[in-house]
Design an enzyme around this catalytic site. Structure first.
Site, PDB file in Angstrom:
ATOM      1  CB  THR A 166      -1.024  -0.237   1.251  1.00  0.00           C
ATOM      2  OG1 THR A 166      -1.765   1.069   1.233  1.00  0.00           O
ATOM      3  CG2 THR A 166      -0.312   0.092   2.469  1.00  0.00           C
ATOM      4  CE  LYS A 186      -2.010   0.693  -3.404  1.00  0.00           C
ATOM      5  NZ  LYS A 186      -3.282   0.970  -3.923  1.00  0.00           N
ATOM      6  CG  ASN A 216      -3.577  -4.190  -5.247  1.00  0.00           C
ATOM      7  OD1 ASN A 216      -3.115  -4.846  -6.026  1.00  0.00           O
ATOM      8  ND2 ASN A 216      -4.767  -3.834  -4.753  1.00  0.00           N
ATOM      9  CG  ASP A 263      -5.934  -0.745  -5.871  1.00  0.00           C
ATOM     10  OD1 ASP A 263      -6.451  -1.600  -4.772  1.00  0.00           O
ATOM     11  OD2 ASP A 263      -4.998  -0.238  -6.142  1.00  0.00           O
ATOM     12  N   GLY A 281      -5.450  11.072 -10.461  1.00  0.00           N
ATOM     13  CA  GLY A 281      -4.272  10.654  -9.519  1.00  0.00           C
ATOM     14  C   GLY A 281      -4.319   9.078  -9.836  1.00  0.00           C
ATOM     15  CB  ALA A 296      -7.541   6.352  -6.684  1.00  0.00           C
ATOM     16  CB  ILE A 333     -12.799   5.335  -4.531  1.00  0.00           C
ATOM     17  CG1 ILE A 333     -11.944   6.532  -4.520  1.00  0.00           C
ATOM     18  CG2 ILE A 333     -12.937   4.944  -6.018  1.00  0.00           C
ATOM     19  CD1 ILE A 333     -10.635   6.161  -4.978  1.00  0.00           C
TER      20      ILE A 333
HETATM   21  P1  ATR Z   1      -4.568   9.071  -5.615  1.00  0.00           P
HETATM   22  O1  ATR Z   1      -3.304   8.231  -5.799  1.00  0.00           O
HETATM   23  O2  ATR Z   1      -5.152   8.376  -4.028  1.00  0.00           O
HETATM   24  O3  ATR Z   1      -5.518   9.176  -6.517  1.00  0.00           O
HETATM   25  P2  ATR Z   1      -3.408  11.620  -5.925  1.00  0.00           P
HETATM   26  O4  ATR Z   1      -2.381  11.258  -7.049  1.00  0.00           O
HETATM   27  O5  ATR Z   1      -2.682  12.612  -5.084  1.00  0.00           O
HETATM   28  O6  ATR Z   1      -4.014  10.477  -4.844  1.00  0.00           O
HETATM   29  O7  ATR Z   1      -4.821  12.341  -6.479  1.00  0.00           O
HETATM   30  C1  ATR Z   1      -5.654  13.095  -5.792  1.00  0.00           C
HETATM   31  C2  ATR Z   1      -6.743  13.528  -6.719  1.00  0.00           C
HETATM   32  O8  ATR Z   1      -7.525  14.366  -5.845  1.00  0.00           O
HETATM   33  C3  ATR Z   1      -6.231  14.212  -7.810  1.00  0.00           C
HETATM   34  O9  ATR Z   1      -6.999  14.233  -8.994  1.00  0.00           O
HETATM   35  C4  ATR Z   1      -6.236  15.584  -7.437  1.00  0.00           C
HETATM   36  O10 ATR Z   1      -6.406  16.832  -8.124  1.00  0.00           O
HETATM   37  P3  ATR Z   1      -4.965  17.530  -8.703  1.00  0.00           P
HETATM   38  O11 ATR Z   1      -4.327  16.634  -9.680  1.00  0.00           O
HETATM   39  O12 ATR Z   1      -5.673  18.797  -9.629  1.00  0.00           O
HETATM   40  O13 ATR Z   1      -4.137  17.633  -7.732  1.00  0.00           O
HETATM   41  C5  ATR Z   1      -7.396  15.645  -6.486  1.00  0.00           C
HETATM   42  N1  ATR Z   1      -7.743  16.828  -5.452  1.00  0.00           N
HETATM   43  C6  ATR Z   1      -7.261  16.827  -4.304  1.00  0.00           C
HETATM   44  N2  ATR Z   1      -7.638  17.952  -3.487  1.00  0.00           N
HETATM   45  C7  ATR Z   1      -8.177  18.467  -4.483  1.00  0.00           C
HETATM   46  C8  ATR Z   1      -9.110  19.931  -4.357  1.00  0.00           C
HETATM   47  N3  ATR Z   1      -9.079  20.392  -3.342  1.00  0.00           N
HETATM   48  N4  ATR Z   1      -9.664  20.189  -5.427  1.00  0.00           N
HETATM   49  C9  ATR Z   1     -10.001  19.447  -6.616  1.00  0.00           C
HETATM   50  N5  ATR Z   1      -9.113  18.243  -6.723  1.00  0.00           N
HETATM   51  C10 ATR Z   1      -8.480  17.751  -5.705  1.00  0.00           C
END
Ligand code: ATR
Length: 278
Positions: free
Chosen positions: A67, A71, A92, A108, A135, A137, A221
């Site tokens: 995790t 990953k 994962n 996942d 991101g 996920a 999710i």
């Molecule tokens: P994960 O691997 O869990 O997907 P991540 O790569 O950090 O984690 O991605 C988080 C997601 O939440 C991204 O799509 C992020 O948008 P950005 O690519 O613009 O950063 C989104 N996210 C997080 N905080 C946000 C916010 N305040 N407003 C809009 N989108 C947000």
């Protein structure tokens, strides 16, 4: 708990690992199926992940989950990758074969689709899906949707370049401006939040669902809280909603089956047991 000298061993590598629900979840199944085995938390710092994965075979482990933040590193460290792990670009679940080789899988996306099928029998893959977030996920969800036969996917993310890069990489995905996220919902059969917005302690997801058709399924999710604002809003409008806990439960099934030799079931008893500790 049965734990003899012949016990089958597996676990989860994370840093930190204390937040992981996986030991509780696999522990429930080990008890339920009366398996001589153990599934343990393994706190592995990032610089030790390759070494720790290599040690699995020496220690007699059948495999492990990996995790955050391991990953991508696990993807590089294993000997073989399943097709879905290759597409997702992250691992994962790791299986140790008889010769000590490591196979990396990514369950996942599988967990996401199985959860959706279990919670929304009426979901139709012919209709477009709208995905929020770009991101790691989101990548798992997008690959799973494509593999399930969804041809039409709308992707929107605060940082548009990230969505564009993902769309270019996976193909067949239309990028929508983040500012238009509430205005692109008319034809969608599925709306998925993969961002961290709406999670306890994070900013809320600001979204209007008035344009969403009544048959659309809405899923998040995020599973803490179990009913995010997005799901509550959708439920109030009469849309079918699927919470994110089931994804966590279903993604664990292939690993458990490979390590312990029993196909485990996701049911209400398991959900309640994991929920008690959220
Ligand atoms: P994960 O691997 O869990 O997907 P991540 O790569 O950090 O984690 O991605 C988080 C997601 O939440 C991204 O799509 C992020 O948008 P950005 O690519 O613009 O950063 C989104 N996210 C997080 N905080 C946000 C916010 N305040 N407003 C809009 N989108 C947000």
């Amino acid at each position: 708990m049965i734990l003899s000298g012949k016990a089958k061993l597996a676990g989860v590598m994370g840093w930190p690992v204390s937040h992981s629900r996986s030991p509780r979840l696999h522990g429930f199944w080990l008890d339920r199926y009366q398996i001589d085995g153990a599934y343990v938390p393994l706190a592995v710092p990032p610089e030790k992940i390759s070494e720790a994965l290599r040690a699995l075979s020496s220690l007699g482990f059948k495999g492990c989950n990996v995790t955050i933040p391991h990953k991508e590193a696990a993807f590089e460290a294993v000997d073989r990758l399943t097709g879905r792990a290759k597409k997702i670009g992250a691992v994962n679940t790791v299986m140790v074969d008889e010769n000590g080789g490591l196979t990396g899988d990514n369950t996942d996306g599988y967990g996401f689709i199985e959860n959706l099928k279990a919670g929304a029998a009426g979901w139709r893959t012919e209709k477009p899906a709208a995905v929020l977030g770009a991101g790691g996920a989101a990548r798992g969800v997008l690959v799973a949707l494509q593999d399930a036969g969804v041809k039409n996917i709308l992707l929107t993310n605060r940082t548009k370049q990230r969505a564009e890069a993902l769309a270019a990489d996976l193909g067949g995905i239309e990028v929508v401006d983040w500012s238009e996220r509430s205005d692109c919902l008319e034809d969608v059969g599925l709306l998925v939040n993969t961002t961290s917005l709406g999670m306890s302690g994070q900013a809320p997801l600001d979204m209007t669902l008035s344009g969403l058709n009544a048959e659309a399924v809405v899923t998040d999710i995020v599973y803490s809280p179990l009913k995010t604002d997005l799901l509550l809003k959708a439920e109030q409008r009469g849309n079918t909603v699927v919470d994110g806990l089931g994804m966590l439960l279903h993604q664990a099934r292939p690993g458990f089956a490979a390590w312990f030799g029993v196909e485990p079931e996701v049911d209400d008893a398991l959900r309640s047991f994991v929920l008690e500790d959220l």
